[in-house]
Design a protein around this motif. Structure first.
Motif, PDB file in Angstrom:
ATOM      1  N   PRO A 245       0.823  -1.224   0.000  1.00  0.00           N
ATOM      2  CA  PRO A 245       0.000   0.000   0.000  1.00  0.00           C
ATOM      3  C   PRO A 245       0.857   1.275   0.000  1.00  0.00           C
ATOM      4  CG  PRO A 245      -0.894  -1.609   1.553  1.00  0.00           C
ATOM      5  CD  PRO A 245       0.451  -2.143   1.099  1.00  0.00           C
ATOM      6  N   MET A 246       1.926   1.269   0.786  1.00  0.00           N
ATOM      7  CA  MET A 246       2.810   2.446   0.840  1.00  0.00           C
ATOM      8  C   MET A 246       3.518   2.642  -0.499  1.00  0.00           C
ATOM      9  SD  MET A 246       3.649   4.841   3.004  1.00  0.00           S
ATOM     10  CE  MET A 246       3.377   5.885   1.591  1.00  0.00           C
TER      11      MET A 246
ATOM     12  N   MET B 203      -7.031   0.238  -1.998  1.00  0.00           N
ATOM     13  CA  MET B 203      -6.082   1.217  -2.558  1.00  0.00           C
ATOM     14  C   MET B 203      -6.677   1.892  -3.792  1.00  0.00           C
ATOM     15  SD  MET B 203      -3.570   1.456  -0.546  1.00  0.00           S
ATOM     16  CE  MET B 203      -2.659   2.661  -1.488  1.00  0.00           C
ATOM     17  N   VAL B 204      -7.341   1.095  -4.643  1.00  0.00           N
ATOM     18  CA  VAL B 204      -7.948   1.681  -5.850  1.00  0.00           C
ATOM     19  C   VAL B 204      -9.008   2.708  -5.429  1.00  0.00           C
ATOM     20  CG1 VAL B 204      -9.404   1.179  -7.865  1.00  0.00           C
ATOM     21  CG2 VAL B 204      -7.446  -0.305  -7.329  1.00  0.00           C
ATOM     22  N   GLU B 205      -9.862   2.331  -4.488  1.00  0.00           N
ATOM     23  CA  GLU B 205     -10.922   3.237  -4.018  1.00  0.00           C
ATOM     24  C   GLU B 205     -10.329   4.564  -3.531  1.00  0.00           C
ATOM     25  OE1 GLU B 205     -13.337   1.533  -0.812  1.00  0.00           O
ATOM     26  OE2 GLU B 205     -13.584   3.533   0.027  1.00  0.00           O
TER      27      GLU B 205
ATOM     28  N   GLY C 196      -7.534  11.553  -6.875  1.00  0.00           N
ATOM     29  CA  GLY C 196      -7.291  11.991  -8.252  1.00  0.00           C
ATOM     30  C   GLY C 196      -6.237  11.184  -8.983  1.00  0.00           C
ATOM     31  N   VAL C 197      -5.833  10.052  -8.419  1.00  0.00           N
ATOM     32  CA  VAL C 197      -4.777   9.249  -9.041  1.00  0.00           C
ATOM     33  C   VAL C 197      -5.389   8.276 -10.037  1.00  0.00           C
ATOM     34  CG1 VAL C 197      -2.921   7.571  -8.583  1.00  0.00           C
ATOM     35  CG2 VAL C 197      -3.360   9.438  -6.959  1.00  0.00           C
ATOM     36  N   ARG C 198      -4.721   8.107 -11.185  1.00  0.00           N
ATOM     37  CA  ARG C 198      -5.168   7.088 -12.153  1.00  0.00           C
ATOM     38  C   ARG C 198      -4.584   5.754 -11.739  1.00  0.00           C
ATOM     39  NH1 ARG C 198      -3.263   9.237 -17.511  1.00  0.00           N
ATOM     40  NH2 ARG C 198      -3.832   7.190 -18.302  1.00  0.00           N
ATOM     41  N   ILE C 199      -5.447   4.867 -11.282  1.00  0.00           N
ATOM     42  CA  ILE C 199      -5.005   3.558 -10.780  1.00  0.00           C
ATOM     43  C   ILE C 199      -6.001   2.504 -11.234  1.00  0.00           C
ATOM     44  CG2 ILE C 199      -6.065   4.144  -8.532  1.00  0.00           C
ATOM     45  CD1 ILE C 199      -4.149   2.074  -7.253  1.00  0.00           C
TER      46      ILE C 199
END
Ligand code: S3P
Length: 429
Positions: free
Chosen positions: A319-320, A351-353, A359-362
């Motif tokens: 996660p980090m 993490m995706v949520e 605002g990150v594209r994941i």
């Protein structure tokens, strides 16, 4: 908990004791003859669950801020608990202790919180059953509550489909009560604290790595002797400060006395591959576990690929790493990490949520994540789903993001790092 973009982080910090090693010190100390003294023990909720379970089985454990003293009663000294053994949120307590319970002359029930009741236990029930153990899931879904009727066990050679230190340790601990040499082969070597510490207490564990995997074998019925254990700082807790030091412009941090056992230190390799400046200083070892001070300086990061044999050596840090990837230039791919789905939460989904909210594209995949880094990241409402490592990862993300970040149920960090927010604040001069 509300957090904002941070000024440079500077100074020194000592992170709390290693969680995996703290659990093992209590368990092995309980099965040893005589007194085991543990210093720098992690006073997190998970390790306190282990203490409370072994106290319920008749072991006297004195817990003071300076040290814990375990008055072990030997391999056959546990007594039948009067109530259900409550493991709280702790997968390590559940799986390792089940291996011990499978060989006891009594019956007991093991249960924990909502998260524990969703975590897969078939992975230990299968090898324990092959050893002749009587273990069942009371809910019938392969999860806790578990009922374990102990009995003498048969030695087996078990090939584990997953690289899991919890499965490996469970089988090795059951092997203490078996009728011959028990061995476990895993596809890739997972953390080897059990092997190192069991030998330190007087057991005979051997380890071998071949192209087909890593095998650990244990001789039954050793005499374990009480020992003095100095727990190194937890690299999984240090990971948050490593990331903070790398991400927040102008930062320079010294993290003291961190365990850098190679089966745990994959985070250092990944940070270096991303361009992070980390230097190991004062390398030494404590109770057979290598340690170092880590000097971390702010760095411009680039994306990387995290996969294969490295995954078990950084599983709790993913996660980090995903957060660092959001602030790195380019794409980061994490694969071969399907285990993330069965941790304290589904760490791929969570993490995706939450990174999406910033605002990150994941994109989540079956066995990892793909993160497009380098675009602006903004503060958001974060729901860690009561997972300590998710909460801490987003507390660090908040320090490098624009605007305010609010973390729900932020006190879930008590599982592995009760003073996390205080320690983080101490570095913000
Ligand atoms: C642990 C092993 C790892 C890790 C967990 C602690 C241990 O789990 O994720 O936090 O102490 O043995 P697995 O062995 O199931 O991967």
């Amino acid at each position: 908990m509300k957090l904002h973009k941070s000024t440079p982080l500077r100074g020194e910090i000592s992170v709390p004791g290693d969680k995996s090693i703290s659990h093992r010190a209590v368990m092995f100390g309980s099965l040893a003859k005589g007194v085991t003294e543990v210093t720098n023990f992690l006073q997190g909720a998970d390790c306190l669950s282990t203490i409370s379970c072994f106290r319920q089985m008749g072991i006297e454990i004195e817990n003071t801020p300076e040290r814990i003293l375990i008055h072990g009663k030997g391999l056959h000294g546990l007594s039948c608990p009067e109530r259900i053994l409550d493991v709280g949120n702790s997968g390590t307590t559940t799986r390792l202790m089940s291996g011990i319970l499978a060989g006891q002359p009594f019956c007991c029930t093991v249960n924990g919180d909502e998260s524990i009741q969703k975590r897969p236990m078939k992975r230990i029930m299968t090898p324990l059953s092959l050893m002749g153990a009587d273990i069942g899931s009371l809910s019938g879904n392969g999860c806790a509550p578990l009922r374990i009727q102990g009995r003498p066990l048969k030695a087996i050679r078990y090939s584990s489909p997953v690289a899991s230190a919890q499965v490996k340790s469970c089988v090795l601990l059951a092997g203490l009560y078996a009728d011959g040499i028990t061995s476990v082969t895993e596809p890739v070597l997972s953390r080897n604290h059990s092997e190192l510490m069991l030998n330190y207490f007087g057991a005979q564990v051997t380890a071998q790595e071949t192209a087909d995997g890593a095998t650990a074998s244990i001789l039954p019925d050793p005499v374990l002797e009480g020992r003095s254990v100095k727990v190194p700082g937890d690299i999984s807790s240090a990971a948050y400060f490593i990331a903070a030091g790398l991400l927040v412009p102008g930062s320079q941090l010294l993290i003291r006395n961190v365990g850098i056992n190679p089966t745990r230190a994959g985070i250092l390799q990944v940070c270096q591959a991303m361009g992070g400046q980390i230097t190991c200083l004062n390398e030494t070892s404590e109770s057979g576990e290598p340690t170092a001070d880590l000097l971390v300086k702010h760095s411009s990061l680039r994306g990387t690929v995290v996969e294969g044999r490295l995954i078990p050596a950084l599983i709790d840090e993913l996660p980090m790493i995903a957060v660092m990837a959001a602030f790195a230039e380019g794409t980061t791919v994490i694969r071969d990490a399907a285990e993330l789905k069965v941790k304290e939460s589904d760490r791929i989904a969570v993490m995706v949520e939450n990174l999406s909210r910033m605002g990150v594209r994941i994109e989540g995949t079956d066995d990892g994540m793909i993160i497009q880094g380098g675009a602006p990241v903004h503060g958001a409402e974060i729901d860690p789903h009561l997972d300590h490592r998710i909460a801490m990862s987003f507390a660090i993300a908040a320090l490098a993001a624009d605007g305010e970040t609010r973390i729900k149920d932020a006190d879930c960090v008590r599982i592995s790092y009760p003073d996390f927010y205080r320690d983080l604040q101490s570095l913000q001069n």
